[in-house]
Design an enzyme around this catalytic site. Sequence first.
Site, mmCIF file in Angstrom:
data_model
loop_
_atom_site.group_PDB
_atom_site.id
_atom_site.type_symbol
_atom_site.label_atom_id
_atom_site.label_comp_id
_atom_site.label_asym_id
_atom_site.label_seq_id
_atom_site.Cartn_x
_atom_site.Cartn_y
_atom_site.Cartn_z
ATOM 1 N N ALA A 268 0.866 -1.302 -0.053
ATOM 2 C CA ALA A 268 -0.033 0.123 -0.028
ATOM 3 C C ALA A 268 0.749 1.127 0.155
ATOM 4 O O ALA A 268 1.931 1.058 0.124
ATOM 5 C CB ALA A 268 -0.720 0.077 1.368
ATOM 6 N N MET A 269 0.117 2.410 -0.204
ATOM 7 C CA MET A 269 1.116 3.489 -0.271
ATOM 8 C C MET A 269 0.241 4.663 0.286
ATOM 9 O O MET A 269 -0.792 4.759 0.078
ATOM 10 C CB MET A 269 1.203 3.882 -1.798
ATOM 11 C CG MET A 269 1.941 5.325 -1.935
ATOM 12 S SD MET A 269 3.595 5.192 -1.450
ATOM 13 C CE MET A 269 4.020 7.037 -1.014
ATOM 14 N N GLU A 304 -0.211 2.699 6.918
ATOM 15 C CA GLU A 304 -0.384 3.791 6.190
ATOM 16 C C GLU A 304 -0.813 5.102 6.717
ATOM 17 O O GLU A 304 -0.653 6.128 6.296
ATOM 18 C CB GLU A 304 -1.229 3.319 4.921
ATOM 19 C CG GLU A 304 -0.620 2.101 4.258
ATOM 20 C CD GLU A 304 0.869 2.160 3.810
ATOM 21 O OE1 GLU A 304 1.236 3.092 3.693
ATOM 22 O OE2 GLU A 304 1.424 0.811 3.808
ATOM 23 N N GLU A 326 9.971 4.887 7.722
ATOM 24 C CA GLU A 326 9.459 3.525 7.640
ATOM 25 C C GLU A 326 9.860 2.820 8.909
ATOM 26 O O GLU A 326 9.000 2.030 9.583
ATOM 27 C CB GLU A 326 10.230 2.793 6.571
ATOM 28 C CG GLU A 326 9.804 3.338 5.061
ATOM 29 C CD GLU A 326 8.113 3.347 4.882
ATOM 30 O OE1 GLU A 326 7.522 2.715 5.760
ATOM 31 O OE2 GLU A 326 7.661 3.908 4.163
HETATM 32 N N1 B3K Z 1 5.986 3.768 1.539
HETATM 33 C C1 B3K Z 1 5.362 2.657 0.634
HETATM 34 C C2 B3K Z 1 6.268 2.056 -0.116
HETATM 35 C C3 B3K Z 1 6.773 2.350 -1.400
HETATM 36 C C4 B3K Z 1 7.923 1.474 -2.076
HETATM 37 C C5 B3K Z 1 8.309 2.216 -3.335
HETATM 38 N N2 B3K Z 1 9.034 1.426 -4.109
HETATM 39 C C6 B3K Z 1 4.491 1.858 1.493
HETATM 40 C C7 B3K Z 1 4.765 1.868 2.953
HETATM 41 O O1 B3K Z 1 5.874 1.631 3.560
HETATM 42 O O2 B3K Z 1 3.894 2.257 3.864
HETATM 43 ZN ZN ZN Z 2 5.678 2.452 5.373
#
Ligand code: B3K
Ligand code: ZN
Length: 877
Positions: A268-269, A304, A326
């Site tokens: 997810a993003m 998210e 992260e």
């Molecule tokens: N931030 C995105 C991950 C993006 C990956 C790009 N290759 C999801 C997450 O960690 O929540």
């Molecule tokens: Zn993340």
Amino acid sequence: MKTDTPVTIRRGDYAPPAYLVDEVALEFRLDPAATLVRARLALRRNPAAAPDAPLRLDGEGLQLVEARLDGAVLPPDRCRIGEDGALTLLDPPAAGVLETLVRIAPESNTALSGLYTSGGNYYTQCEAEGFRRITFFPDRPDVMSRYEVTITADRTLCPVLLSNGNPAGSGLGDGNTHWARWVDPHPKPSYLFALVAGDLVNVADRFTTRSGREVALNIWVRRGDEDRCGHAMDSLKRSMAWDEQVFGLEYDLDVFNIAAVSDFNMGAMENKGLNVFNTKYVLASPESATDGDWQGIETVVAHEYFHNWTGNRVTCRDWFQLSLKEGLTVFRDQEFSADMGSRAVKRIRDVRGLRAAQFPEDAGPMAHPVRPDSYIEIDNFYTPTVYQKGAEVVRLIHTRIGPAAFRRGMDLYIARNDNQAVTIEDFVAAMQEASGIDLSAFMGWYDQAGTPELAAEDRYDPEARRYTLTLRQSTPPTPGQPAKRPLPIPVAMGLLGPDGAALPTRLAGENAAQSGTRTLLLEAAEQSFTFEDVPAPPVPSLLRSFSAPVRLQGVPREQLRFLAVHDSDPFVRWESGQQYAASVMLEMVAAAQRGEAPGFDPALAEAVANTLAAAEADPAFAAEALSLPGEGFLADQMAVADPVAIHRVRQGLRAEIGRRCGPALRAAYGSLAETGPYRIDGRSIGRRALRNACLGYLVAAGDAALAKAQFDAATNMTDSLAALSLLADAATPAREEALAAFHARWRGDALVLDKWFSIQAMADRPDAIEAMRQLYAHPDFDLRNPNRARALIGAFAAGNPAHFHAESGEGYRFLADAVIALDPINGSIAARLIGPLGQWRRQAPSRGALMRRELQRVLDTPNLSKGTFEKASKALL
Ligand code: B3K
Ligand code: ZN
């Protein structure tokens, strides 16, 4: 996509952006083959940058239609598009409005980065560097801008038009078109931009923040999926409430949208106000989703959502700081899930995951610090090290300074860095100031790769009633870091007397009595701790709750057995059982390698019997305790892995335990049968897990009919799939029957069909490679769909070690063929899938040579994506 001269980006080369973009106005005119994107950027020279730095806007595969500066068309001699696709403005002004119009083709975007179509709808994925595939822009996280987005599209094909922020108008356009405008009041980096458009339906709900803001919540899915969004919505509301209660963080827009898409590169993003999700982490019903799926949804929705503050409001200065958002956000989602269910079981699962994925990474060719020093393709660094080890490092700080100081540190971190792009130092500085504790040594955890090894030695002096515990640490070298220094390691511990009761833990020099768990801080390579007034020779219980991501080695077997029964810390109880079993199993593997019969340690059967007898109190914990250490975990502890021997030993042991404990397992299996309706509370999940663990042993001991009976009777996916995965190993007609029945029932449900592929990819059958080739050619297999590619290829390479590592090398060849076929379609997924070939150093020389040959074959492929190039070339170094 050329790999002739792949550029290495270095952390030390960071320079501030030459230009800042305060405001962005984007206008999209959507068309699958020819979407027009007009971008108006209010630019100004960055006072922090060199005064003559050029104005360069990233771009990739964009067809420039027109460029204007302050309204005037730019003549060709004022701008240049380089070989890398970037647009450079010659003789740029100190400030101005740059307008570009570009054409892109979302329907031919199989990389799923930038703007693409899936099932006729439009979706974006911009992190890390996808925005440059939509428009020309300084596509780096330290350029934060306010966005206004206007989308125009056919109103029949695209009734729904979404972007970040709050809705700010809509209307009819020319022909059969309509438009919608979105304004995001919060400045953000380009990687958080999102657009979703198409024929979607929403499940709506509301949330009132504690300061009274009314937030409209929507989950957007394809028609027919509405009734499978309840759990995701519920998880979202619980996340929103939890972040208010635990961190005082409230949502900051009027709407929160989630859109689900079945073609998606990851889980997810967290795009601001418009999260885009893989359908796998949204859609769930009891018939179609396993308990693991339900838990996955809760975790990912929370993760998210939590990014809204840790990631979006406070973002990363550059991609080397990725773990700033992260690691911290994984820590937050872990804490959330621990609060929602059983903290101990959650911790066990997280540690299991860390050891299955991160420890091997830290010991392999791609080993890198939580904050890497260099990369070729940033996509390759969304790793277990950046995520899971990063979360462990945040946890170390949390353990070191305590929850109250950590909370003050979070408040300070957010207050001080709101709406800014910052570094890991900024996070640690806030924690240090809030706690008054010097955390400078903890930076070593961010900058040093490799898993520290921890060993303990002790001495008891009965006369002086004094107990001395000596702890030692060392970290093996990793690529580019030959010498390691000691790191600060918080060791949560306790002392147990001969009867298992807690003994006092007062250190020499302390006045106040101490008992229960306390945390020692190991700061040097070796350090001794002396405890006074210890009435009896104690058994030390170390690394309670897994207080640091290290390998604790050399705990004697009798102590492991004692701790597995008596320790007050559930993690140590579980861990000691696992370590005991692992040490027995490794001995069995060694015996098997010498051609000897492996023998059987009756203590393992006793442990199973004891676990079953006490299971009622906490079935989820019992299920964890009942599972033998995984094949990867065992392989990871051997100097030269032997995947085939490990698999045989583990299977043999399961069968033997199944035979010896048959009656108890059968009784538990019977008594755990579900009577009422399907429920997903922790206890029900735990009971199903335990029952299926029992089933596993009974089937291993020969009772395949029990699996078939469960499969036929199952009313939920957890039980159905547990039975099917056991049947998939059994050379009986029941296997083919069950697989065919499952396919017939679920062929219309992509997420369930993924499971059908995975189960077969992980099956233990003599013709495993042939079966893989047939599945690869199956009409339902689609290499372009990341979920499907992962379900078959990823599951095989990572989840079926005995056959992936087949002596013939055919497993390796299968993987390399798939990577070569996938790379031109989706380089990001191809680069991910190639990973297991990089572990060749851990294999016997004959296997290693075969693996290297396949890596070389991938590397020799023309026009390789730079991500796959980076993984294959680093693996061969
Ligand atoms: N931030 C995105 C991950 C993006 C990956 C790009 N290759 C999801 C997450 O960690 O929540
Ligand atoms: Zn993340």
